[in-house]
Scaffold this motif. Structure first.
Motif, PDB file in Angstrom:
ATOM      1  N   GLN A 183       0.803  -1.213   0.000  1.00  0.00           N
ATOM      2  CA  GLN A 183       0.000   0.000   0.000  1.00  0.00           C
ATOM      3  C   GLN A 183       0.844   1.274   0.000  1.00  0.00           C
ATOM      4  O   GLN A 183       0.300   2.364  -0.037  1.00  0.00           O
ATOM      5  CB  GLN A 183      -0.925   0.003   1.224  1.00  0.00           C
ATOM      6  CG  GLN A 183      -2.068  -0.983   1.138  1.00  0.00           C
ATOM      7  CD  GLN A 183      -2.976  -0.722  -0.055  1.00  0.00           C
ATOM      8  OE1 GLN A 183      -3.298   0.412  -0.386  1.00  0.00           O
ATOM      9  NE2 GLN A 183      -3.373  -1.779  -0.740  1.00  0.00           N
ATOM     10  N   TRP A 184       2.153   1.133   0.038  1.00  0.00           N
ATOM     11  CA  TRP A 184       3.015   2.307   0.175  1.00  0.00           C
ATOM     12  C   TRP A 184       4.165   2.156  -0.820  1.00  0.00           C
ATOM     13  O   TRP A 184       5.161   1.533  -0.516  1.00  0.00           O
ATOM     14  CB  TRP A 184       3.538   2.391   1.611  1.00  0.00           C
ATOM     15  CG  TRP A 184       4.175   3.681   1.986  1.00  0.00           C
ATOM     16  CD1 TRP A 184       5.086   4.387   1.260  1.00  0.00           C
ATOM     17  CD2 TRP A 184       3.986   4.405   3.197  1.00  0.00           C
ATOM     18  NE1 TRP A 184       5.473   5.500   1.929  1.00  0.00           N
ATOM     19  CE2 TRP A 184       4.811   5.547   3.142  1.00  0.00           C
ATOM     20  CE3 TRP A 184       3.218   4.205   4.350  1.00  0.00           C
ATOM     21  CZ2 TRP A 184       4.874   6.467   4.169  1.00  0.00           C
ATOM     22  CZ3 TRP A 184       3.279   5.128   5.360  1.00  0.00           C
ATOM     23  CH2 TRP A 184       4.096   6.254   5.276  1.00  0.00           C
ATOM     24  N   ILE A 185       4.003   2.712  -2.019  1.00  0.00           N
ATOM     25  CA  ILE A 185       5.048   2.635  -3.043  1.00  0.00           C
ATOM     26  C   ILE A 185       5.891   3.905  -2.972  1.00  0.00           C
ATOM     27  O   ILE A 185       5.364   5.015  -2.986  1.00  0.00           O
ATOM     28  CB  ILE A 185       4.450   2.459  -4.447  1.00  0.00           C
ATOM     29  CG1 ILE A 185       3.637   1.170  -4.513  1.00  0.00           C
ATOM     30  CG2 ILE A 185       5.541   2.431  -5.504  1.00  0.00           C
ATOM     31  CD1 ILE A 185       2.960   0.941  -5.843  1.00  0.00           C
ATOM     32  N   GLU A 186       7.209   3.734  -2.866  1.00  0.00           N
ATOM     33  CA  GLU A 186       8.111   4.866  -2.683  1.00  0.00           C
ATOM     34  C   GLU A 186       8.813   5.300  -3.960  1.00  0.00           C
ATOM     35  O   GLU A 186       9.029   6.487  -4.185  1.00  0.00           O
ATOM     36  CB  GLU A 186       9.169   4.513  -1.627  1.00  0.00           C
ATOM     37  CG  GLU A 186       8.649   4.539  -0.203  1.00  0.00           C
ATOM     38  CD  GLU A 186       8.499   5.955   0.338  1.00  0.00           C
ATOM     39  OE1 GLU A 186       9.031   6.884  -0.287  1.00  0.00           O
ATOM     40  OE2 GLU A 186       7.848   6.119   1.374  1.00  0.00           O
ATOM     41  N   HIS A 202       5.629  -2.932   2.632  1.00  0.00           N
ATOM     42  CA  HIS A 202       4.520  -3.868   2.815  1.00  0.00           C
ATOM     43  C   HIS A 202       4.463  -4.187   4.308  1.00  0.00           C
ATOM     44  O   HIS A 202       5.347  -4.867   4.823  1.00  0.00           O
ATOM     45  CB  HIS A 202       4.759  -5.128   1.987  1.00  0.00           C
ATOM     46  CG  HIS A 202       3.615  -6.082   2.018  1.00  0.00           C
ATOM     47  ND1 HIS A 202       3.630  -7.294   1.366  1.00  0.00           N
ATOM     48  CD2 HIS A 202       2.401  -6.017   2.616  1.00  0.00           C
ATOM     49  CE1 HIS A 202       2.491  -7.925   1.572  1.00  0.00           C
ATOM     50  NE2 HIS A 202       1.734  -7.162   2.332  1.00  0.00           N
ATOM     51  N   ALA A 203       3.418  -3.653   4.987  1.00  0.00           N
ATOM     52  CA  ALA A 203       3.330  -3.749   6.446  1.00  0.00           C
ATOM     53  C   ALA A 203       4.588  -3.103   7.052  1.00  0.00           C
ATOM     54  O   ALA A 203       4.886  -1.950   6.771  1.00  0.00           O
ATOM     55  CB  ALA A 203       3.131  -5.193   6.880  1.00  0.00           C
ATOM     56  N   ASP A 204       5.373  -3.839   7.843  1.00  0.00           N
ATOM     57  CA  ASP A 204       6.572  -3.241   8.457  1.00  0.00           C
ATOM     58  C   ASP A 204       7.854  -3.677   7.766  1.00  0.00           C
ATOM     59  O   ASP A 204       8.932  -3.638   8.335  1.00  0.00           O
ATOM     60  CB  ASP A 204       6.635  -3.584   9.950  1.00  0.00           C
ATOM     61  CG  ASP A 204       6.659  -5.084  10.188  1.00  0.00           C
ATOM     62  OD1 ASP A 204       6.485  -5.844   9.207  1.00  0.00           O
ATOM     63  OD2 ASP A 204       6.837  -5.491  11.342  1.00  0.00           O
ATOM     64  N   ASN A 205       7.738  -4.086   6.486  1.00  0.00           N
ATOM     65  CA  ASN A 205       8.899  -4.535   5.714  1.00  0.00           C
ATOM     66  C   ASN A 205       9.153  -3.608   4.531  1.00  0.00           C
ATOM     67  O   ASN A 205       8.209  -3.117   3.889  1.00  0.00           O
ATOM     68  CB  ASN A 205       8.704  -5.958   5.185  1.00  0.00           C
ATOM     69  CG  ASN A 205       8.574  -6.967   6.298  1.00  0.00           C
ATOM     70  OD1 ASN A 205       9.279  -6.891   7.306  1.00  0.00           O
ATOM     71  ND2 ASN A 205       7.658  -7.909   6.139  1.00  0.00           N
ATOM     72  N   PHE A 206      10.438  -3.390   4.231  1.00  0.00           N
ATOM     73  CA  PHE A 206      10.828  -2.730   2.982  1.00  0.00           C
ATOM     74  C   PHE A 206      10.932  -3.813   1.913  1.00  0.00           C
ATOM     75  O   PHE A 206      11.560  -4.860   2.121  1.00  0.00           O
ATOM     76  CB  PHE A 206      12.171  -2.026   3.145  1.00  0.00           C
ATOM     77  CG  PHE A 206      12.696  -1.439   1.856  1.00  0.00           C
ATOM     78  CD1 PHE A 206      12.187  -0.263   1.352  1.00  0.00           C
ATOM     79  CD2 PHE A 206      13.704  -2.075   1.150  1.00  0.00           C
ATOM     80  CE1 PHE A 206      12.670   0.288   0.171  1.00  0.00           C
ATOM     81  CE2 PHE A 206      14.195  -1.543  -0.034  1.00  0.00           C
ATOM     82  CZ  PHE A 206      13.672  -0.359  -0.527  1.00  0.00           C
ATOM     83  N   VAL A 207      10.302  -3.567   0.754  1.00  0.00           N
ATOM     84  CA  VAL A 207      10.189  -4.599  -0.280  1.00  0.00           C
ATOM     85  C   VAL A 207      10.730  -4.071  -1.605  1.00  0.00           C
ATOM     86  O   VAL A 207      10.468  -2.918  -1.979  1.00  0.00           O
ATOM     87  CB  VAL A 207       8.714  -5.041  -0.451  1.00  0.00           C
ATOM     88  CG1 VAL A 207       8.546  -5.920  -1.679  1.00  0.00           C
ATOM     89  CG2 VAL A 207       8.234  -5.783   0.786  1.00  0.00           C
ATOM     90  N   VAL A 208      11.503  -4.886  -2.304  1.00  0.00           N
ATOM     91  CA  VAL A 208      11.900  -4.626  -3.690  1.00  0.00           C
ATOM     92  C   VAL A 208      11.207  -5.679  -4.543  1.00  0.00           C
ATOM     93  O   VAL A 208      11.484  -6.873  -4.409  1.00  0.00           O
ATOM     94  CB  VAL A 208      13.433  -4.700  -3.874  1.00  0.00           C
ATOM     95  CG1 VAL A 208      13.797  -4.436  -5.330  1.00  0.00           C
ATOM     96  CG2 VAL A 208      14.128  -3.705  -2.965  1.00  0.00           C
ATOM     97  N   GLU A 215       7.633 -11.167  -8.327  1.00  0.00           N
ATOM     98  CA  GLU A 215       7.954 -11.670  -6.993  1.00  0.00           C
ATOM     99  C   GLU A 215       8.856 -10.677  -6.262  1.00  0.00           C
ATOM    100  O   GLU A 215       9.462  -9.793  -6.875  1.00  0.00           O
ATOM    101  CB  GLU A 215       8.645 -13.035  -7.086  1.00  0.00           C
ATOM    102  CG  GLU A 215       9.977 -12.993  -7.836  1.00  0.00           C
ATOM    103  CD  GLU A 215      10.606 -14.375  -7.977  1.00  0.00           C
ATOM    104  OE1 GLU A 215      10.031 -15.331  -7.445  1.00  0.00           O
ATOM    105  OE2 GLU A 215      11.663 -14.468  -8.606  1.00  0.00           O
ATOM    106  N   ASN A 216       8.924 -10.848  -4.936  1.00  0.00           N
ATOM    107  CA  ASN A 216       9.789 -10.001  -4.112  1.00  0.00           C
ATOM    108  C   ASN A 216      11.241 -10.437  -4.265  1.00  0.00           C
ATOM    109  O   ASN A 216      11.568 -11.611  -4.062  1.00  0.00           O
ATOM    110  CB  ASN A 216       9.388 -10.103  -2.637  1.00  0.00           C
ATOM    111  CG  ASN A 216       8.063  -9.418  -2.364  1.00  0.00           C
ATOM    112  OD1 ASN A 216       7.617  -8.588  -3.146  1.00  0.00           O
ATOM    113  ND2 ASN A 216       7.431  -9.765  -1.267  1.00  0.00           N
ATOM    114  N   LEU A 217      12.116  -9.483  -4.602  1.00  0.00           N
ATOM    115  CA  LEU A 217      13.544  -9.774  -4.660  1.00  0.00           C
ATOM    116  C   LEU A 217      14.174  -9.636  -3.277  1.00  0.00           C
ATOM    117  O   LEU A 217      15.098 -10.373  -2.931  1.00  0.00           O
ATOM    118  CB  LEU A 217      14.237  -8.829  -5.642  1.00  0.00           C
ATOM    119  CG  LEU A 217      13.737  -8.868  -7.095  1.00  0.00           C
ATOM    120  CD1 LEU A 217      14.543  -7.896  -7.954  1.00  0.00           C
ATOM    121  CD2 LEU A 217      13.800 -10.273  -7.671  1.00  0.00           C
TER     122      LEU A 217
END
Length: 665
Positions: A183-186, A202-208, A215-217
């Motif tokens: 929900q939070w794209i930077e 994504h929630a309390d994680n930083f995601v690439v 898929e998540n790298l």
């Protein structure tokens, strides 16, 4: 405060600094680093942000060719400002203010304010040329990126947008929701190998997240999005720095060789429910490339290219606007776009399915010898429609009982020939078969990006599975728009929808909106099968009659021959349909007949869940099997066919089948 790369200046030593201040005023300052000396600063422009509660910008990027500046604000709006005129004013004003010298910070940072802002009134306060208010909701725009002439913006609404400039106005081409739950794209990063990386929380994680592999790298626990962070990647390592509880944290990951080998990349996450061929393209150095569109239970539609030589299916674009499964597709090709033209392939794509949702896109495919697929596809979102949109806007709806069932669109068909002298209008019309027992007609005004429900009928009183619209030309140039619909009880109804379309056009021209009209009763209803009709196709014969072929759940095939005429007397005025001949073949297949095509008046093709593709010869009163081919796609959902004239004049028929996979024969 935010930094933006300054076009035309070396990025290692120069950048633009944008500062938001009181009353929505934003300043553009050019800052140049000088080794061993204080920075060199020049005020370049002043801009006025639109009024809102939190009146400051969050990100910006320059469009050097157009002399424009794009920025996002805390309210979620995207703004376009002129910067070429500001640069000229800056040159003149700094010359006046400093006796021909630039604005330079001499000794201490305390002199920055008086020297830069003392004469800022000499610069005009520019208003935005274009405003897309609240494009990313109320939570703000997080980044703006320029890539290959397109503008990309991200926001804390979980969406990134692709835009372009049209007469110095920002125009949204598409909105993407890349990853479920993010929900939070930077930020967006475009890699050299053609991948698009989406950075966010994504929630309390930083995601690439990788757009190519879906898929998540990387997934790094950091506590969530409200923090300062920085991410850097290289072929050797990935580094992520962030602040947590006042501490500076560093995540470092060295690159490792990938132990996973993808043998065959997936087109969709679940079974493919529908397929349509857009056309063929001839690209220098490549064999004929067929472009298809597929829809799936995974709520996405995919534009892909299939090469006959490599036998590989390469996705060109993925459409993710649906909130439920994509059940059906329909194409309206542009004039002359039967195949490859000067501009490539273009057409309107309609997709529909669960939650009574229809989406409309403009597709443009062109040759691109640089890319792996050899084809580039530009997608523009045109319009959308949902029957229960009024319900979504109700307050306290969780306390109410929703009376309408969740309707699914089972089939779509574009009404042909609605842009003629008889009907001088830019409206296009679309028919839909609905699970709530209705046949609906929609009107699309492409220029205004509006899709309007114009007519409906609940004649069938049960789930309608298939619709097919066709055009009948009468002597004297008059045309009649006819519609065929089939339901779960095995009945096939034939309608004349000409008057409904003409009446809808009159109302839409006057008001732009309308209440749905009631369709007239069907002209003829034929009980073709004992249960649901899963496949339907109509072909005009050289004599001006119509062959209607259908396949059913019980494995049977039915073909009827229709004659269209106009009633002469007052009592029989209007269109008359006469059934001249009916042929039925019970147990033609051992399972549901999901695809059927009249290739010629004497040649029929049928495909079934029993994985048999059968050719039939149509004789008066009977269907004679010619040949059977087994295909490899389980749980067949749909069939599409086309014909190709080979170099030697030989006519070949091709078909594409979809279900748990995709196959072309």
């Amino acid at each position: 405060l935010s930094w933006a790369p300054r076009p035309g200046l070396p990025p290692a030593t120069a950048a633009a600094l944008l500062a938001s201040g009181p009353d929505g005023e934003m300043l553009w300052l050019d800052v140049t680093h000088r080794p061993g000396q204080t920075p060199w600063v020049r005020l370049m422009g002043r801009y006025l942000l639109p009024p809102c509660k939190q009146r400051w910008h969050t990100c910006a990027a320059f469009l050097p060719q157009e002399g424009l500046l794009v920025c996002g604000d805390r309210r979620g709006s995207l703004l376009l400002f002129p910067c070429s005129s500001s640069s000229r004013w800056a040159a003149e004003s700094t010359s006046i203010a400093n006796g021909g010298t630039d604005l330079v910070v001499e000794d201490s940072s305390n002199e920055l304010e008086p020297s830069c802002l003392l004469h800022k009134g000499a610069l005009p306060l520019e208003s935005p040329l274009s405003v897309l208010f609240g494009l990313h909701g109320k939570t703000g725009v997080t980044s703006v990126t320029i890539h290959r002439g397109y503008i990309y913006s991200t926001g804390r609404d979980g969406v990134y947008c692709q835009l372009h400039l049209q007469d110095q106005q920002l125009e949204v081409l598409r909105k993407h929701r890349p990853c479920k739950g993010m929900q939070w794209i930077e930020e967006l990063r475009f890699t050299s190998d053609g991948d698009l990386l989406v950075l966010g929380f994504h929630a309390d994680n930083f995601v690439v997240w990788s757009s190519r592999t879906g898929e998540n790298l990387h997934c790094i626990p950091c506590g969530g999005g409200h923090r300062s962070w920085s991410y850097c990647s290289s072929p050797l390592a990935e580094v992520f720095a962030f602040i947590k509880s006042g501490d500076v944290m560093l995540y470092h990951c060295e690159a490792e060789p990938c132990k996973q080998q993808v043998l065959l990349a997936s087109l969709h996450g679940r079974e493919i429910t529908c397929v349509r061929r857009l056309g063929a393209m001839e690209v220098p150095g490549h064999a004929t490339l067929n472009v298809f569109v597929t829809g799936s239970e995974d709520t996405t539609a995919c534009v892909l290219v299939l090469s006959e030589n490599s036998r590989a299916a390469l996705p060109l674009a993925r459409l993710s606007d649906h909130i439920s499964s994509v059940r059906t597709l329909a194409l309206a090709m542009g004039p002359g776009d039967k195949g490859f033209g000067d501009e490539g392939l273009s057409g309107l794509l309609f997709s529909a399915g669960g939650r009574a949702q229809i989406e409309c896109y403009q597709l443009l495919c062109t040759g691109d010898t640089v890319s792996e697929s050899a084809v580039a596809c530009q997608v523009i979102h045109v319009a959308s429609h949902r029957l229960d949109k009024h319900w979504e806007q109700k307050k306290n709806r969780h306390k109410l009982v929703k009376m309408d069932p969740e309707t699914r669109y089972m089939s779509l068909s574009v009404v042909p020939g609605t842009s003629t002298k008889q009907l001088p209008t830019p409206w296009k019309f679309l028919t839909a078969a609905c699970s709530d027992g209705s046949v609906r007609i929609f009107g699309l005004l492409e220029a205004a990006r509006k899709l309007v429900l114009v007519a409906e009928s609940f004649h069938h009183q049960r789930c309608v599975l298939k619709v097919e619209a066709f055009l009948h030309a009468l002597a004297g140039g008059e045309r009649r728009h006819l519609l065929c619909s089939a339901a779960t009880d095995g009945s096939i109804a034939f309608w004349d929808i000409t008057s409904s379309i003409m009446n809808a056009v009159d109302v839409l021209h006057q008001a732009g909106e309308m209440q749905p009209l009631a369709l007239d009763a069907p002209l003829v209803t034929v009980m073709a099968h004992s249960c649901g009709v899963n496949s339907l196709h109509i072909r005009e014969t050289p004599e001006g009659q119509y062959l209607v072929a259908s396949g059913s759940d019980d494995g049977s095939i039915h073909v009827c021959l229709l004659q269209v005429a106009l009633g002469r007397g007052e009592a029989t005025a209007g269109t008359c349909l006469q059934v001249l001949e009916q042929v039925s073949r019970p147990c033609a297949h051992a399972a549901h007949v999901m695809g059927i095509r009249m290739l010629r008046p004497d040649l029929l093709l049928s495909a079934s869940v029993d994985q048999r593709l059968t050719l039939w010869n149509r004789h008066p009163g009977e269907l004679v099997p010619l040949s059977t081919t087994f295909f490899h796609v389980p749980d067949l959902a749909e069939l599409d066919c086309w014909e190709v004239v080979e170099a030697g004049g030989e006519l070949r028929y091709y078909c594409v089948l979809c279900g748990q996979g995709l196959e072309m024969l």
